[in-house]
Design an enzyme around this catalytic site. Structure first.
Site, short mmCIF file in Angstrom:
data_model
loop_
_atom_site.label_atom_id
_atom_site.label_comp_id
_atom_site.label_asym_id
_atom_site.label_seq_id
_atom_site.Cartn_x
_atom_site.Cartn_y
_atom_site.Cartn_z
N GLU A 120 0.79 -1.23 0.00
CA GLU A 120 0.00 0.00 0.00
C GLU A 120 0.83 1.28 0.00
O GLU A 120 0.34 2.36 0.33
CB GLU A 120 -0.98 0.03 1.19
CG GLU A 120 -2.35 -0.49 0.84
CD GLU A 120 -2.46 -2.02 0.85
OE1 GLU A 120 -3.57 -2.51 0.63
OE2 GLU A 120 -1.46 -2.73 1.06
N TYR B 155 3.44 1.95 1.91
CA TYR B 155 4.05 2.30 3.20
C TYR B 155 5.56 2.05 3.17
O TYR B 155 6.13 1.71 2.13
CB TYR B 155 3.36 1.52 4.32
CG TYR B 155 1.96 2.00 4.63
CD1 TYR B 155 1.75 3.28 5.16
CD2 TYR B 155 0.84 1.21 4.39
CE1 TYR B 155 0.47 3.74 5.45
CE2 TYR B 155 -0.44 1.66 4.67
CZ TYR B 155 -0.62 2.93 5.20
OH TYR B 155 -1.89 3.38 5.48
N ARG C 152 2.59 -8.63 4.32
CA ARG C 152 1.65 -8.02 3.39
C ARG C 152 2.45 -7.50 2.19
O ARG C 152 3.19 -6.52 2.31
CB ARG C 152 0.90 -6.89 4.10
CG ARG C 152 -0.15 -6.20 3.26
CD ARG C 152 -1.51 -6.84 3.40
NE ARG C 152 -2.54 -5.90 2.95
CZ ARG C 152 -3.23 -5.12 3.78
NH1 ARG C 152 -3.04 -5.19 5.08
NH2 ARG C 152 -4.13 -4.29 3.30
N HIS D 24 -1.73 4.01 -1.63
CA HIS D 24 -2.78 4.97 -1.25
C HIS D 24 -2.85 6.14 -2.22
O HIS D 24 -3.90 6.77 -2.34
CB HIS D 24 -2.55 5.48 0.18
CG HIS D 24 -2.96 4.50 1.23
ND1 HIS D 24 -4.21 3.93 1.25
CD2 HIS D 24 -2.30 4.00 2.30
CE1 HIS D 24 -4.30 3.11 2.29
NE2 HIS D 24 -3.16 3.14 2.94
N ARG E 14 -13.72 -4.96 6.07
CA ARG E 14 -14.96 -4.22 6.35
C ARG E 14 -16.20 -5.11 6.45
O ARG E 14 -17.13 -4.76 7.20
CB ARG E 14 -15.14 -3.13 5.30
CG ARG E 14 -14.05 -2.06 5.39
CD ARG E 14 -14.13 -1.06 4.27
NE ARG E 14 -14.04 -1.71 2.99
CZ ARG E 14 -14.43 -1.14 1.84
NH1 ARG E 14 -14.93 0.08 1.85
NH2 ARG E 14 -14.32 -1.77 0.70
N GLN F 201 -18.39 5.14 3.89
CA GLN F 201 -18.88 6.34 4.56
C GLN F 201 -18.57 6.40 6.05
O GLN F 201 -18.26 7.47 6.58
CB GLN F 201 -20.39 6.49 4.33
CG GLN F 201 -20.75 6.81 2.90
CD GLN F 201 -22.25 6.97 2.71
OE1 GLN F 201 -22.96 7.46 3.57
NE2 GLN F 201 -22.74 6.51 1.57
N ASP G 29 -45.69 1.52 4.85
CA ASP G 29 -45.10 2.33 3.79
C ASP G 29 -46.10 2.40 2.64
O ASP G 29 -46.75 1.41 2.31
CB ASP G 29 -43.78 1.75 3.30
CG ASP G 29 -42.93 2.79 2.58
OD1 ASP G 29 -41.84 3.12 3.10
OD2 ASP G 29 -43.34 3.27 1.51
N LYS H 94 -15.32 23.56 -6.06
CA LYS H 94 -15.08 22.30 -6.77
C LYS H 94 -16.30 21.39 -6.66
O LYS H 94 -16.86 21.21 -5.59
CB LYS H 94 -13.86 21.59 -6.19
CG LYS H 94 -13.51 20.28 -6.88
CD LYS H 94 -12.16 19.75 -6.44
CE LYS H 94 -12.22 19.21 -5.02
NZ LYS H 94 -10.95 18.52 -4.65
N ALA I 116 -27.85 7.92 4.56
CA ALA I 116 -28.28 6.64 5.14
C ALA I 116 -27.47 6.33 6.39
O ALA I 116 -27.99 5.71 7.33
CB ALA I 116 -28.13 5.53 4.12
#
Length: 675
Positions: free
Chosen positions: A165, A167, A215, A253, A312, A340, A404, A567, A661
């Site tokens: 990545e 690093y 890694r 990155h 994640r 998010q 609904d 922007k 959301a």
């Protein structure tokens, strides 16, 4: 017989056995930086209870100069050992295994003391690094080895040495950042000397019965990156140096290719890891956009890797593996790769969480416990706010009815899932549908609720969402003017020349929808790779196509307009805004800002610029799409309050600041936790 025989098979490492082939990959959560070690321990223990085979912590610095941020967690002292021991003990009590990632950020370290092989400043940091001399390099090696030694003392089952990545170790490997002419630079053998020496010395320090994951950057996606022959050469040397497992890193990155956002195809880089299979004899892990048991099973069954890394997805559902084992994969809360609440939070200095699962990283303070008194609860609105509230209320034992007026659940998610690159939202809505059945929630669709219908409920929750804001432009009632809702529902024809009014998240989504035709690149890996200029690193150094991105021609000529003279997309996600901007620019979308909307006629949209309304201009358009913001839809809440009933108002009905959301689900879940 398991549904996932490859994914759930044990992996024998010789001195220890992993109970399945799922690694929870490293994530920067910010938890270690809270210094609340009970909170850190509970986060990892919850995932251990979910039966993941091995977890890797967020990056832990081996020294001050290598730490990602000032104040970032380090492993340098006996006090650190004591603190981390709280985590490892809790994980082991839960039946899990955990490795500590040693992360030296090099020139990515956000501070004036950062160091690197050469004084080449990172484009994502304002701090130029100091070039290390021989003594400085030796200090970095010693500090990394010390961090590994202390990690073992703290009870970790292993360490992951971060070599990808972009690093520190990766910076030595690639000529893009290594301009040295001594024994640490120049030839490839010299440039890989540091990672090999680090692994060798770490193995000496920790002994043979300790997991060392390295890694390795399989595809750099930056100019002058490694070739695949070089990757293989390094992998073999890392194995000789004593690594137990090789994990896959994808892209630096600073790379201008998205690698984990929702628009990236599932398992988009498994083919890169597969190329390494057979070149080394130790297990190889693949990663990036693997988010269901089915995808993980296929990746291993096809020989792409020995193990899969899912980071994640373990935020979205800590019991991912346990549910897969039980044959309940439909109940796994899906990672939609939205970034998010995870990466956007991380890069904004906030504590990580998850849009889908607000309890992620909040396990000790957002408690979902059985209700003391069972109540009947009416929820009006089956969008993400209402559905998340309903699920949590039902989980706590309340009797829940959801109303609904639409014919299907999902609310605004049903528009989001129409956008090319947001296909994950289909699965998100499907999951809600499954959980409604699991929790036996009374769902009443096609029902336009009035205040009279809500008599007799103990609690009423209004989650009715938003309505489009009226921009009040003269001529907007013409046949050539349409609303974004009708566009995304496919209810209206849209011409070849389009003006989109409003450059918030919806304006960007609508523009994306309008410039695409045919299959979404997210569903077609070769097309996606061509669109972003990704190539085979065996053919092109760094995995970048020499002729750059080659997107499909746009389906329409789109102009995206906004009132603000700034922007476009400035307020989009911290880590995804650049992707949306780049994607639209590749489709030749015209960005126009600082406008006043003067009028609309058959020729198109007439605008002027600035407070003085200067430079009147016609934006020729066959269709004008209104995406000018939203207002809370809270008429039902107002009716109830007029009757002396105080409902709970959540989501867009409470605050219509873009379509958020993340906030809506968090708000609903927290409300449901205390009713």
């Amino acid at each position: 017989m398991t549904n996932y025989p490859h994914l759930l098979a044990p992996l024998d490492l010789g001195f220890t056995t992993l109970k399945n082939r799922v690694l929870m990959g490293s994530m920067h959560t910010g938890l270690e930086e809270t210094r609340d070690w009970n909170r850190v321990a509970e986060f990892y223990a919850e995932r251990a209870r979910g039966d993941v085979a091995l977890m890797v912590t967020g990056g832990i610095g081996p020294n001050l100069e290598g730490s990602v941020l000032p104040g970032a967690a380090m492993m340098t002292t006996e006090e650190d050992v004591k603190n981390h021991s709280v985590v490892t003990q809790r994980v082991h009590e839960a039946g899990g295994k955990i490795a500590m990632q040693i992360l030296h950020a090099g020139r990515y370290a956000y501070g004036p003391k950062c160091v690197a092989p050469s004084p080449v400043k990172s484009p994502i940091s304002p701090f130029p690094p100091t070039e290390l001399d021989e003594e400085g390099i030796e200090k970095q090696i010693g500090d990394i080895v010390n961090a590994a030694r202390l990690a073992r003392k703290a009870g970790y089952d292993g360490v992951e040495i971060m070599g990808s990545e972009g690093y520190f170790l990766n910076q030595f490997i690639v000529t893009h950042t290594n301009k040295r002419t001594d024994r640490w630079g120049g030839s490839y053998e010299n440039r890989i000397r540091l990672p090999i020496e680090v692994v060798r010395r770490v193995r000496e320090a920790v002994g043979t019965d300790f997991i060392i994951i390295y890694r390795l950057s399989m595809i750099d996606l930056v100019p002058n990156g490694s070739t695949f022959d070089e990757v293989v050469q390094l992998a073999k040397e890392i194995e000789k140096a004593g690594a137990t497992i090789i994990n896959t890193g994808i892209g630096w990155h600073e790379a201008r290719v998205p690698t984990i956002a929702t628009s990236v195809p599932r398992r988009a880089f498994a083919w890169v890891t597969q190329k390494l299979m057979g070149h080394v004899s130790i297990p190889v892990i693949t990663s990036n956009r693997i988010n269901t048991p089915e995808v993980g099973e296929a990746v291993i069954a096809e020989g792409c890797a020995d193990m899969v890394s899912m980071a994640r997805p373990m935020l979205a559902d800590p019991h991912f593996v346990k549910k897969a084992i039980a044959g309940k994969s439909a109940q796994i809360a899906p990672c939609i790769a939205c970034n998010q609440a995870c990466l956007d939070h991380t890069f904004s200095g906030k504590l990580t969480s998850c849009l889908v699962n607000p309890r992620a990283c909040h396990e000790t303070e957002l408690l979902i416990e059985p209700a003391a008194t069972t109540k009947s609860i009416a929820i009006v609105g089956a969008g993400p706010a209402g559905l998340s509230t309903a699920m949590t209320c039902a989980e706590r034992g309340h009797r829940v009815t959801v109303f609904d007026k639409a014919a299907e659940i999902g609310g605004q998610l049903n528009m989001a899932k129409q956008i090319p690159g947001k296909e994950e939202f289909w699965g998100f809505v499907d999951w809600y549908r499954t959980m409604i059945e699991v929790h036996d929630i009374d769902l009443r669709l096609n029902t336009d609720v009035t205040a009279d219908d809500l008599d007799g409920f103990d609690e009423v929750i209004i989650a009715t969402g938003v309505i489009p804001r009226d921009p009040e432009i003269p001529g907007q009632d013409g046949d050539n003017v349409v609303d974004y809702i009708d566009v995304l529902r496919g209810k209206v024809p849209v011409g070849k020349r389009v003006a989109v009014i409003g450059a918030g998240g919806i304006g960007f989504d609508v523009s994306e929808y309008l410039v695409h035709q045919g299959e979404s690149p997210t569903e077609n890996l070769p097309e996606w790779m061509a669109e972003w200029g990704v190539a085979d690193p065996a053919q092109h150094r760094g995995g970048l196509a020499p002729d750059g991105p080659k997107p499909e021609a746009p389906a329409r000529q789109v102009t995206l307009l906004q009132r603000k003279a700034e922007k476009h997309g400035k307020r989009l996600g911290k880590t995804t805004g650049w992707i949306h901007r780049a994607s639209l620019k590749m489709k030749d979308v015209n960005f126009v800002g600082g406008v006043n909307y003067e009028r609309i006629d058959a020729a198109g949209l007439h605008v002027s610029f600035g407070e003085a309304r200067e430079n009147p201009t016609l934006i020729e358009a066959d269709t004008i799409v209104l995406c000018a913001g939203q207002l809370p839809l809270r008429s039902l809440a107002d009716d109830l309050e007029a009757r002396g009933i105080t409902p709970h108002v959540i989501g867009g009905a409470d605050v219509a600041a873009e379509l958020d959301a993340k906030r809506a689900i968090d708000q609903g879940t927290r409300l449901a936790a205390v009713i």
